[in-house]
Design an enzyme around this catalytic site. Structure first.
Site, PDB file in Angstrom:
ATOM      1  N   GLN A 135     -50.719   4.168  28.512  1.00 15.11           N
ATOM      2  CA  GLN A 135     -50.385   3.709  27.600  1.00 15.11           C
ATOM      3  C   GLN A 135     -51.042   3.032  26.498  1.00 15.11           C
ATOM      4  OE1 GLN A 135     -51.343   0.323  30.965  1.00 15.11           O
ATOM      5  NE2 GLN A 135     -51.192  -0.561  28.313  1.00 15.11           N
ATOM      6  N   HIS A 280     -50.883  -7.075  35.595  1.00 12.80           N
ATOM      7  CA  HIS A 280     -50.699  -5.402  35.641  1.00 12.80           C
ATOM      8  C   HIS A 280     -49.149  -4.550  36.431  1.00 12.80           C
ATOM      9  CE1 HIS A 280     -51.712  -1.827  33.833  1.00 12.80           C
ATOM     10  NE2 HIS A 280     -52.439  -1.349  34.209  1.00 12.80           N
ATOM     11  N   ASN A 301     -51.891   5.188  37.717  1.00 12.14           N
ATOM     12  CA  ASN A 301     -51.781   3.603  37.255  1.00 12.14           C
ATOM     13  C   ASN A 301     -51.931   4.956  35.561  1.00 12.14           C
ATOM     14  OD1 ASN A 301     -53.031   1.647  35.302  1.00 12.14           O
ATOM     15  ND2 ASN A 301     -55.102   1.677  35.902  1.00 12.14           N
TER      16      ASN A 301
END
Length: 334
Positions: A135, A280, A301
């Site tokens: 990201q 998160h 992740n």
């Protein structure tokens, strides 16, 4: 090879100037992660932070070597950031959800209750999970978590694994209460996909690390969504059943701790990681028990393969919902 040559050059220069082992390690680390600083003052400050983190990591790993910790830390690309800077940059990507409202168990999971569950589930081995993505510095974790869950369910339905577009969610789902790089909601991402007519592929609508104008073309949608299911708040058993019966599930966690910041391998077990500060969104892709008897969730992740265990983390399971991993779990219905 280039890193070794650079270190060798530093050693040669060391004949004229004194270089410590820490100096060599810092320069090697900079080369490995492509770090460049705007001034000598900034580099000096970053190096001091790097040294502080190095000390923390060495001390932790010494305990791990003695069997007193179940996981190891590493000098990753966050090593020149203190924990406050890390939190400011990477843990603002999720909007607060209402976790006090009672949720019923989805019908499909009620049907699976009482069924003997497999000891280990890893959807990564069965084609349900795309490569680890990054990201970057946009607060877009909610898009990666939602997209990962939808990619898995589309594979379950079609047998084809297609990387889907996080950028479309960043650009187009504002009317549903999402805020682009300033955070959003996974369930509202699914709501957008359901009501807009679909989600395009990543190749057709690639990630840009920033918000832009909406360019969705319904005729080019690669995925659809007819709804979503929220799991009961804090129920790790329901999450385990969902993972075994459904596939990858979007989950939200606390990622504030410096132990999470520098996680490298093993089963992450930090008793100070709680459900009170969930910030998160990630993707649960399996579960199991390691050789030392530690139960874990396997989690993907969205910080690239340079973080964690090639982009993954094993998080403690059956530890009173540590890090809030079962507090806001949701999966799409396709």
């Amino acid at each position: 090879m280039r890193i070794l040559l650079a270190v060798a050059a530093l050693v040669v220069v060391g004949g004229a100037a004194s270089f410590s082992l820490e100096d060599l390690e810092f320069h090697t680390w900079k080369l490995k992660f492509g770090k460049h600083y705007g001034s000598m003052d900034e580099e000096s400050r970053r190096k001091m932070t790097w040294l502080d983190n190095r000390k923390l990591i060495l001390e932790h790993n010494l305990l791990a070597d003695q069997g007193l910790r179940s996981y190891r830390l590493g000098m990753n690309h966050f090593a020149d950031m203190d924990n406050q800077e890390y939190q400011a940059r990477f843990t603002h990507c999720l909007r607060s959800s209402n976790r006090t409202q009672r949720r019923s168990t989805p019908a499909l999971l009620r049907q699976a209750e009482g069924v003997t569950l497999p000891d280990t589930v890893e959807w990564t081995d069965l084609g349900f999970v795309t490569d680890v993505k990054n990201q970057e510095d946009c607060g877009s974790c909610w898009t990666f978590s939602a997209v990962g869950a939808l990619e898995g369910q589309m594979f379950r339905r079609t047998g084809k694994l297609v990387a889907l577009s996080e950028q479309q969610l960043l650009d187009c789902s504002w009317p549903f209460g999402n805020d682009g790089c300033d955070g959003g909601f996974v369930d509202r991402a699914f709501q957008y996909v359901m009501e807009s007519g679909g989600l395009m592929s990543e190749s057709s609508y690639p990630y840009e690390n920033k918000e832009g104008s909406c360019r969705f073309k319904p005729m080019e949608a690669s995925a659809t969504c007819s709804g979503f299911e929220l799991l009961p708040v804090g129920d790790e058993k329901a999450l385990q059943i969902a993972l075994a019966a459904i596939g990858p599930v979007s989950v939200s966690i606390e990622a504030s701790r410096n132990t999470f910041q520098f996680y490298e391998s093993g089963v992450y077990d930090d008793p100070y990681c709680t459900e009170e500060n969930i910030n998160h969104a990630v993707l649960a892709v399996g579960y199991g028990t390691d050789e030392h008897g530690h139960d874990y969730w396997l989690v993907k992740n969205s910080w690239g393969t340079g973080w964690g265990d090639k982009g993954y983390i094993k998080m403690s399971r059956n530890k009173m919902n540590q890090c809030g991993i079962a507090s806001d779990a949701v999966y799409p219905v396709v």
